[in-house]
Design an enzyme around this catalytic site. Structure first.
Site, short mmCIF file in Angstrom:
data_model
loop_
_atom_site.label_atom_id
_atom_site.label_comp_id
_atom_site.label_asym_id
_atom_site.label_seq_id
_atom_site.Cartn_x
_atom_site.Cartn_y
_atom_site.Cartn_z
N TYR A 12 0.85 -1.19 0.00
CA TYR A 12 0.00 0.00 0.00
C TYR A 12 0.89 1.25 0.00
O TYR A 12 0.62 2.21 -0.71
CB TYR A 12 -0.92 0.01 1.23
N ASN A 35 -12.83 -1.53 -4.55
CA ASN A 35 -12.68 -2.05 -5.91
C ASN A 35 -13.87 -2.95 -6.25
O ASN A 35 -14.04 -4.01 -5.66
CB ASN A 35 -11.36 -2.83 -6.00
N CYS A 43 -6.27 -6.04 -7.09
CA CYS A 43 -5.91 -5.59 -5.74
C CYS A 43 -5.35 -6.73 -4.89
O CYS A 43 -4.76 -6.48 -3.84
CB CYS A 43 -7.10 -4.92 -5.06
N HIS A 44 -5.49 -7.98 -5.36
CA HIS A 44 -4.89 -9.09 -4.62
C HIS A 44 -3.36 -9.02 -4.63
O HIS A 44 -2.71 -9.65 -3.82
CB HIS A 44 -5.37 -10.44 -5.17
N GLU A 72 -0.36 -17.20 -9.38
CA GLU A 72 0.60 -16.33 -10.05
C GLU A 72 2.04 -16.58 -9.61
O GLU A 72 2.96 -15.90 -10.04
CB GLU A 72 0.23 -14.87 -9.81
#
Length: 87
Positions: A12, A35, A43-44, A72
């Site tokens: 952040y 979101n 946003c993950h 990912e």
């Protein structure tokens, strides 16, 4: 958020700094929490400092965040001492 590539994360604070307001990390968290399409706007990939998970507004909460990051190639440990919170 959209510029964070798959398999990478940012904090952040890093996003706030990139936006020119390094102290606005809570505002970044609020934006992530609001979101409406978290699977599209990733946003993950945004974490709290110290590789703590922060929050996740999508269905399934932090477990979903961890699962998306794992897909990912990012391992995220979620524990009671991780300073997690729901936005």
């Amino acid at each position: 958020m959209c510029k964070i590539p798959k398999g990478k994360t940012a904090t952040y604070k890093e996003l706030a700094t990139a936006a020119g307001s390094p102290k606005a990390f809570q505002s970044v968290g609020t934006a992530c929490g609001m979101n409406p399409i978290p699977i599209i706007i990733p946003c993950h990939r945004v974490l709290a400092s110290g590789d703590k998970p922060g929050g996740y507004s999508g269905q399934g909460g932090l477990e979903t965040k961890r699962d998306l990051l794992k897909i990912e190639g990012v391992e995220l440990v979620i524990g009671d001492d991780q300073g997690s919170f729901d936005l």
